[in-house]
Design a protein around this motif. Structure first.
Motif, PDB file in Angstrom:
ATOM      1  N   GLY A  88     -14.372  25.196  -5.404  1.00 20.75           N
ATOM      2  CA  GLY A  88     -14.013  24.181  -4.440  1.00 20.75           C
ATOM      3  C   GLY A  88     -12.820  24.508  -3.571  1.00 20.75           C
ATOM      4  O   GLY A  88     -12.403  23.682  -2.743  1.00 20.75           O
ATOM      5  N   VAL A  89     -12.241  25.688  -3.731  1.00 18.47           N
ATOM      6  CA  VAL A  89     -11.048  26.069  -2.976  1.00 18.47           C
ATOM      7  C   VAL A  89     -11.324  27.394  -2.274  1.00 18.47           C
ATOM      8  O   VAL A  89     -11.862  28.322  -2.876  1.00 18.47           O
ATOM      9  N   THR A  90     -10.937  27.476  -1.030  1.00 17.06           N
ATOM     10  CA  THR A  90     -11.091  28.709  -0.270  1.00 17.06           C
ATOM     11  C   THR A  90      -9.739  29.392  -0.122  1.00 17.06           C
ATOM     12  O   THR A  90      -8.781  28.781   0.357  1.00 17.06           O
ATOM     13  N   ALA A  91      -9.651  30.623  -0.571  1.00 18.00           N
ATOM     14  CA  ALA A  91      -8.405  31.382  -0.423  1.00 18.00           C
ATOM     15  C   ALA A  91      -8.272  31.861   1.010  1.00 18.00           C
ATOM     16  O   ALA A  91      -9.234  32.333   1.612  1.00 18.00           O
ATOM     17  N   ALA A  92      -7.074  31.734   1.570  1.00 16.85           N
ATOM     18  CA  ALA A  92      -6.860  32.174   2.948  1.00 16.85           C
ATOM     19  C   ALA A  92      -5.379  32.429   3.167  1.00 16.85           C
ATOM     20  O   ALA A  92      -4.528  31.677   2.681  1.00 16.85           O
ATOM     21  N   TRP A  93      -5.072  33.499   3.890  1.00 16.44           N
ATOM     22  CA  TRP A  93      -3.689  33.783   4.249  1.00 16.44           C
ATOM     23  C   TRP A  93      -3.452  33.266   5.654  1.00 16.44           C
ATOM     24  O   TRP A  93      -4.089  33.706   6.614  1.00 16.44           O
ATOM     25  N   GLN A  94      -2.515  32.334   5.789  1.00 15.65           N
ATOM     26  CA  GLN A  94      -2.261  31.701   7.072  1.00 15.65           C
ATOM     27  C   GLN A  94      -1.380  32.554   7.984  1.00 15.65           C
ATOM     28  O   GLN A  94      -1.290  32.285   9.178  1.00 15.65           O
ATOM     29  N   ILE A  95      -0.716  33.541   7.424  1.00 14.29           N
ATOM     30  CA  ILE A  95       0.165  34.417   8.195  1.00 14.29           C
ATOM     31  C   ILE A  95      -0.366  35.840   8.084  1.00 14.29           C
ATOM     32  O   ILE A  95      -0.631  36.320   6.982  1.00 14.29           O
ATOM     33  N   GLY A  96      -0.526  36.506   9.197  1.00 17.92           N
ATOM     34  CA  GLY A  96      -1.013  37.874   9.173  1.00 17.92           C
ATOM     35  C   GLY A  96       0.039  38.835   8.655  1.00 17.92           C
ATOM     36  O   GLY A  96       1.249  38.597   8.767  1.00 17.92           O
ATOM     37  N   ALA A  97      -0.414  39.921   8.085  1.00 15.18           N
ATOM     38  CA  ALA A  97       0.508  40.948   7.591  1.00 15.18           C
ATOM     39  C   ALA A  97       1.314  41.525   8.743  1.00 15.18           C
ATOM     40  O   ALA A  97       0.832  41.621   9.877  1.00 15.18           O
ATOM     41  N   GLY A  98       2.551  41.909   8.440  1.00 16.97           N
ATOM     42  CA  GLY A  98       3.395  42.459   9.487  1.00 16.97           C
ATOM     43  C   GLY A  98       4.634  43.122   8.922  1.00 16.97           C
ATOM     44  O   GLY A  98       4.836  43.166   7.697  1.00 16.97           O
ATOM     45  N   PRO A  99       5.490  43.652   9.778  1.00 21.76           N
ATOM     46  CA  PRO A  99       6.668  44.401   9.333  1.00 21.76           C
ATOM     47  C   PRO A  99       7.644  43.535   8.543  1.00 21.76           C
ATOM     48  O   PRO A  99       7.631  42.296   8.616  1.00 21.76           O
ATOM     49  N   LEU A 100       8.511  44.197   7.817  1.00 25.67           N
ATOM     50  CA  LEU A 100       9.563  43.512   7.075  1.00 25.67           C
ATOM     51  C   LEU A 100      10.642  43.008   8.026  1.00 25.67           C
ATOM     52  O   LEU A 100      10.862  43.581   9.102  1.00 25.67           O
ATOM     53  N   GLY A 101      11.318  41.925   7.607  1.00 24.51           N
ATOM     54  CA  GLY A 101      12.470  41.430   8.340  1.00 24.51           C
ATOM     55  C   GLY A 101      12.164  40.821   9.690  1.00 24.51           C
ATOM     56  O   GLY A 101      13.032  40.757  10.559  1.00 24.51           O
ATOM     57  N   ARG A 102      10.942  40.308   9.891  1.00 26.56           N
ATOM     58  CA  ARG A 102      10.569  39.829  11.216  1.00 26.56           C
ATOM     59  C   ARG A 102      10.777  38.336  11.404  1.00 26.56           C
ATOM     60  O   ARG A 102      10.511  37.803  12.493  1.00 26.56           O
ATOM     61  N   HIS A 103      11.216  37.611  10.367  1.00 29.15           N
ATOM     62  CA  HIS A 103      11.433  36.179  10.479  1.00 29.15           C
ATOM     63  C   HIS A 103      12.876  35.816  10.106  1.00 29.15           C
ATOM     64  O   HIS A 103      13.573  36.589   9.452  1.00 29.15           O
ATOM     65  N   TYR A 104      13.261  34.596  10.510  1.00 28.21           N
ATOM     66  CA  TYR A 104      14.582  34.097  10.127  1.00 28.21           C
ATOM     67  C   TYR A 104      14.530  33.630   8.685  1.00 28.21           C
ATOM     68  O   TYR A 104      13.531  33.036   8.253  1.00 28.21           O
ATOM     69  N   PRO A 105      15.569  33.874   7.889  1.00 28.20           N
ATOM     70  CA  PRO A 105      15.553  33.483   6.469  1.00 28.20           C
ATOM     71  C   PRO A 105      15.780  31.987   6.271  1.00 28.20           C
ATOM     72  O   PRO A 105      16.901  31.537   5.959  1.00 28.20           O
ATOM     73  N   ALA A 106      14.745  31.192   6.458  1.00 27.25           N
ATOM     74  CA  ALA A 106      14.836  29.742   6.274  1.00 27.25           C
ATOM     75  C   ALA A 106      13.460  29.222   5.918  1.00 27.25           C
ATOM     76  O   ALA A 106      12.436  29.828   6.255  1.00 27.25           O
ATOM     77  N   TRP A 107      13.422  28.090   5.233  1.00 22.44           N
ATOM     78  CA  TRP A 107      12.132  27.452   4.938  1.00 22.44           C
ATOM     79  C   TRP A 107      11.656  26.696   6.172  1.00 22.44           C
ATOM     80  O   TRP A 107      12.472  26.179   6.936  1.00 22.44           O
TER      81      TRP A 107
END
Length: 320
Positions: free
Chosen positions: A301-320
């Motif tokens: 009943g559950v579909t696995a899915a990654w909502q964010i594509g793979a990419g380089p390290l350190g590409r986002h701001y460190p916050a929730w």
């Protein structure tokens, strides 16, 4: 060089190395004897302080199609084992934020696979400003997953006591190479080296009649440990909700190797597979389109899915 001398020299210089042992020699050694009964995962629990238990109506585990929806996972793992764990959690809804030191260079070929579903950021825990950001993240995190050596995080001032003081409800899941007991608990290592140390590579060479190391055809200890660690995290989240307990999870590659040694071995070597033997699915990464093996297993009943594509390290701001 004699094998033992070379291993010692590399390790003393800060590197990673492992002598190939047969199983009996490994178990007779000090690190082998200390971890002979190590299991893949060990869990200890403590009660949540009064008033800190999450309410069931607010739980990310209830009333949602994605079991880990709303769960925040701080990922301080590398290479394969730890990233397999956190990638599994991300596939079923967890928010995963991977942290690395600024400029850290991961094995490039792994990143399109191991960063799927994750945001990635960089922090230097030796810098006061970054330590403040890290502590704010920990305060709002459900699960911290680390693949560091046994003393590494504590050496930066973030032992279990400090992490608990920042967030009493934090589940901490850690893995290392050579286990949590004995003289090698702090030693750097990875799957291939553990296979050399514990007798797997020697058993392979005997099975195929070669006078050279013959490890498993895949990094089986890494992948198995990663999925077992993910299962332990899922159970810990459930027990935090239903029993008001907080789990401390420790996993090791040597524990998984012990489990593998306990299983029956086939009489003959299986045929070597080719990529055409596996179903592949189309995916997108920041490096372009790709094809990957789908996530193993399924949840009804559950579909696995990654909502964010793979990419380089350190590409986002460190916050929730």
């Amino acid at each position: 060089w004699k094998a033992g001398d070379l291993e010692a020299a590399v390790v003393s210089a800060g590197g990673c190395a492992a002598v190939m042992h047969v199983r009996e020699t490994w178990l007779a050694s000090a690190p082998g004897a200390a971890t002979a009964t190590a299991t893949p995962v060990v869990v200890s629990e403590r009660r949540l302080p009064a008033g800190r238990a999450p309410a069931e109506s607010d739980s990310p585990l209830s009333g949602t199609a994605s079991p880990f929806s709303g769960v925040r996972v701080l990922d301080m793992t590398r290479v394969i084992a730890g990233p397999v764990c956190t990638k599994f959690l991300a596939a079923y809804g967890a928010q995963v934020l991977r942290l690395d030191p600024p400029g850290f260079a991961e094995v490039p070929a792994l990143l399109p696979e191991t960063t799927a579903g994750k945001r990635t950021a960089a922090l230097d825990l030796r810098v006061d400003a970054d330590r403040g950001i890290f502590e704010n993240l920990v305060a709002d995190t459900d699960v911290l997953v680390t693949g560091l050596r046994a003393d590494a995080l504590a050496g930066l001032g973030y032992g279990d006591g400090t992490l608990t003081a920042i967030n009493p409800a934090l589940i901490v899941a850690s893995l290392n190479a050579y286990g949590w007991d004995g003289p090698w608990r702090h030693r750097r290592g990875f799957d291939s080296l553990v296979q050399m140390s514990c007798g797997i590579a020697a058993a392979g060479s005997l099975a195929v009649g070669r006078d050279e190391p013959f490890p498993l055809p895949v990094q089986a200890l890494d992948h198995a440990t990663g999925y077992l660690l993910a299962a332990a995290v899922g159970r810990a989240l459930t027990r935090r909700l239903t029993r008001s307990t907080v789990s401390r999870i420790r996993a090791s590659l040597i524990g998984t190797a012990n489990l593998l040694w306990s299983l029956p071995r086939p009489a003959d070597l299986p045929p070597a597979p080719s990529p055409r033997d596996f179903e592949l699915v189309d995916t997108n990464t920041e490096w372009g389109p790709a094809r990957r093996v789908p996530l193993p297993g399924s949840i009804a009943g559950v579909t696995a899915a990654w909502q964010i594509g793979a990419g380089p390290l350190g590409r986002h701001y460190p916050a929730w």
